[in-house]
Design a protein around this motif. Structure first.
Motif, PDB file in Angstrom:
ATOM      1  N   GLU A  99      85.964  41.660  94.273  1.00 14.45           N
ATOM      2  CA  GLU A  99      84.801  40.792  94.527  1.00 14.45           C
ATOM      3  C   GLU A  99      85.059  39.875  95.720  1.00 14.45           C
ATOM      4  O   GLU A  99      84.182  39.671  96.559  1.00 14.45           O
ATOM      5  CB  GLU A  99      84.501  39.938  93.298  1.00 14.45           C
ATOM      6  CG  GLU A  99      83.918  40.705  92.143  1.00 14.45           C
ATOM      7  CD  GLU A  99      83.732  39.820  90.909  1.00 14.45           C
ATOM      8  OE1 GLU A  99      83.703  38.569  91.055  1.00 14.45           O
ATOM      9  OE2 GLU A  99      83.634  40.385  89.807  1.00 14.45           O
ATOM     10  N   TRP A 100      86.246  39.331  95.791  1.00 17.07           N
ATOM     11  CA  TRP A 100      86.633  38.424  96.858  1.00 17.07           C
ATOM     12  C   TRP A 100      86.558  39.131  98.213  1.00 17.07           C
ATOM     13  O   TRP A 100      86.008  38.606  99.180  1.00 17.07           O
ATOM     14  CB  TRP A 100      88.037  37.941  96.567  1.00 17.07           C
ATOM     15  CG  TRP A 100      88.496  36.674  97.222  1.00 17.07           C
ATOM     16  CD1 TRP A 100      87.797  35.874  98.092  1.00 17.07           C
ATOM     17  CD2 TRP A 100      89.765  36.064  97.059  1.00 17.07           C
ATOM     18  NE1 TRP A 100      88.572  34.808  98.465  1.00 17.07           N
ATOM     19  CE2 TRP A 100      89.791  34.895  97.844  1.00 17.07           C
ATOM     20  CE3 TRP A 100      90.884  36.388  96.313  1.00 17.07           C
ATOM     21  CZ2 TRP A 100      90.891  34.049  97.920  1.00 17.07           C
ATOM     22  CZ3 TRP A 100      91.982  35.547  96.381  1.00 17.07           C
ATOM     23  CH2 TRP A 100      91.991  34.395  97.177  1.00 17.07           C
ATOM     24  N   GLN A 133      84.825  41.837  98.927  1.00 13.22           N
ATOM     25  CA  GLN A 133      83.443  42.180  99.222  1.00 13.22           C
ATOM     26  C   GLN A 133      82.670  40.974  99.740  1.00 13.22           C
ATOM     27  O   GLN A 133      81.862  41.105 100.654  1.00 13.22           O
ATOM     28  CB  GLN A 133      82.771  42.784  97.970  1.00 13.22           C
ATOM     29  CG  GLN A 133      83.279  44.171  97.688  1.00 13.22           C
ATOM     30  CD  GLN A 133      82.813  44.736  96.369  1.00 13.22           C
ATOM     31  OE1 GLN A 133      82.400  44.017  95.457  1.00 13.22           O
ATOM     32  NE2 GLN A 133      82.882  46.049  96.243  1.00 13.22           N
ATOM     33  N   ARG A 134      82.891  39.794  99.175  1.00 10.00           N
ATOM     34  CA  ARG A 134      82.256  38.570  99.694  1.00 10.00           C
ATOM     35  C   ARG A 134      82.718  38.275 101.105  1.00 10.00           C
ATOM     36  O   ARG A 134      81.945  37.890 101.961  1.00 10.00           O
ATOM     37  CB  ARG A 134      82.565  37.370  98.794  1.00 10.00           C
ATOM     38  CG  ARG A 134      81.614  37.233  97.627  1.00 10.00           C
ATOM     39  CD  ARG A 134      81.682  35.851  96.993  1.00 10.00           C
ATOM     40  NE  ARG A 134      83.029  35.364  96.745  1.00 10.00           N
ATOM     41  CZ  ARG A 134      83.704  35.555  95.624  1.00 10.00           C
ATOM     42  NH1 ARG A 134      83.190  36.243  94.636  1.00 10.00           N
ATOM     43  NH2 ARG A 134      84.915  35.063  95.484  1.00 10.00           N
ATOM     44  N   TYR A 135      84.036  38.461 101.346  1.00  6.98           N
ATOM     45  CA  TYR A 135      84.610  38.240 102.659  1.00  6.98           C
ATOM     46  C   TYR A 135      83.944  39.183 103.663  1.00  6.98           C
ATOM     47  O   TYR A 135      83.586  38.783 104.753  1.00  6.98           O
ATOM     48  CB  TYR A 135      86.122  38.483 102.596  1.00  6.98           C
ATOM     49  CG  TYR A 135      86.841  38.350 103.915  1.00  6.98           C
ATOM     50  CD1 TYR A 135      87.337  37.118 104.322  1.00  6.98           C
ATOM     51  CD2 TYR A 135      87.058  39.440 104.739  1.00  6.98           C
ATOM     52  CE1 TYR A 135      88.035  36.981 105.518  1.00  6.98           C
ATOM     53  CE2 TYR A 135      87.743  39.322 105.948  1.00  6.98           C
ATOM     54  CZ  TYR A 135      88.221  38.100 106.324  1.00  6.98           C
ATOM     55  OH  TYR A 135      88.896  37.967 107.512  1.00  6.98           O
ATOM     56  N   SER A 174      81.026  40.489 103.545  1.00 11.95           N
ATOM     57  CA  SER A 174      79.584  40.281 103.751  1.00 11.95           C
ATOM     58  C   SER A 174      79.297  39.139 104.721  1.00 11.95           C
ATOM     59  O   SER A 174      78.162  38.926 105.106  1.00 11.95           O
ATOM     60  CB  SER A 174      78.900  40.004 102.407  1.00 11.95           C
ATOM     61  OG  SER A 174      79.320  38.760 101.883  1.00 11.95           O
ATOM     62  N   LYS A 175      80.325  38.410 105.140  1.00 17.38           N
ATOM     63  CA  LYS A 175      80.127  37.284 106.063  1.00 17.38           C
ATOM     64  C   LYS A 175      80.091  37.747 107.504  1.00 17.38           C
ATOM     65  O   LYS A 175      80.695  38.695 107.879  1.00 17.38           O
ATOM     66  CB  LYS A 175      81.227  36.253 105.884  1.00 17.38           C
ATOM     67  CG  LYS A 175      81.108  35.556 104.551  1.00 17.38           C
ATOM     68  CD  LYS A 175      82.107  34.451 104.451  1.00 17.38           C
ATOM     69  CE  LYS A 175      81.908  33.736 103.126  1.00 17.38           C
ATOM     70  NZ  LYS A 175      82.741  32.588 102.981  1.00 17.38           N
TER      71      LYS A 175
END
Length: 134
Positions: free
Chosen positions: A126-127, A129-131, A133-134
């Motif tokens: 998750e971490w 994937q969030r990274y 998406s930035k």
């Protein structure tokens, strides 16, 4: 990190040191200034993550463990990290792994929830994937 953004499972193919570097990059993304400790004889911490807040400077010790997914992190390693946290008078500590944590390790962390964090493979994906998406 580009390949990891597309395919987080590739994190399992990294060397242990590269895994530490990736975790350090993720901590930077959260606003921390990071310092990698030596690859060996690191004193029970792989990353020193500092953040200056309006209330003062915060230090989080990070231990990164690249384990096979069938090899859980036990309570002994989590206790050791907590001891390192106390010894260094840090504000918090985090163990990040490509694997998972034993029930006893999670129970120990829950007793110290404000100072100790555990991030397993699911959190890591998750971490990343969030990274990405930035």
């Amino acid at each position: 990190m580009e390949n990891l953004k597309r395919q987080p499972s590739s994190i399992l193919e990294l060397s242990s040191r590269r895994f530490e570097e990736v975790v350090a990059e993720l901590m930077c993304d959260l606003g921390y200034h990071v310092e990698l400790t030596p690859a060996t004889r690191d004193g029970g911490k792989d990353i020193l993550a500092y953040m200056t807040t309006p209330h003062g400077k915060v230090l989080c010790l990070v231990e990164a463990k690249k384990y096979r997914q069938d090899r859980k992190i036990g309570v002994g390693l989590v206790r050791q990290l907590y001891g390192t946290l106390i010894d260094h008078d840090a504000n918090s500590a985090m163990c990040v792994t490509t694997s998972f944590f034993s029930h006893d390790a999670r129970a120990f962390q829950e007793r110290h929830e404000f100072r100790l964090a555990l991030r397993d493979y699911g959190h890591l994906v998750e971490w990343i994937q969030r990274y990405g998406s930035k």
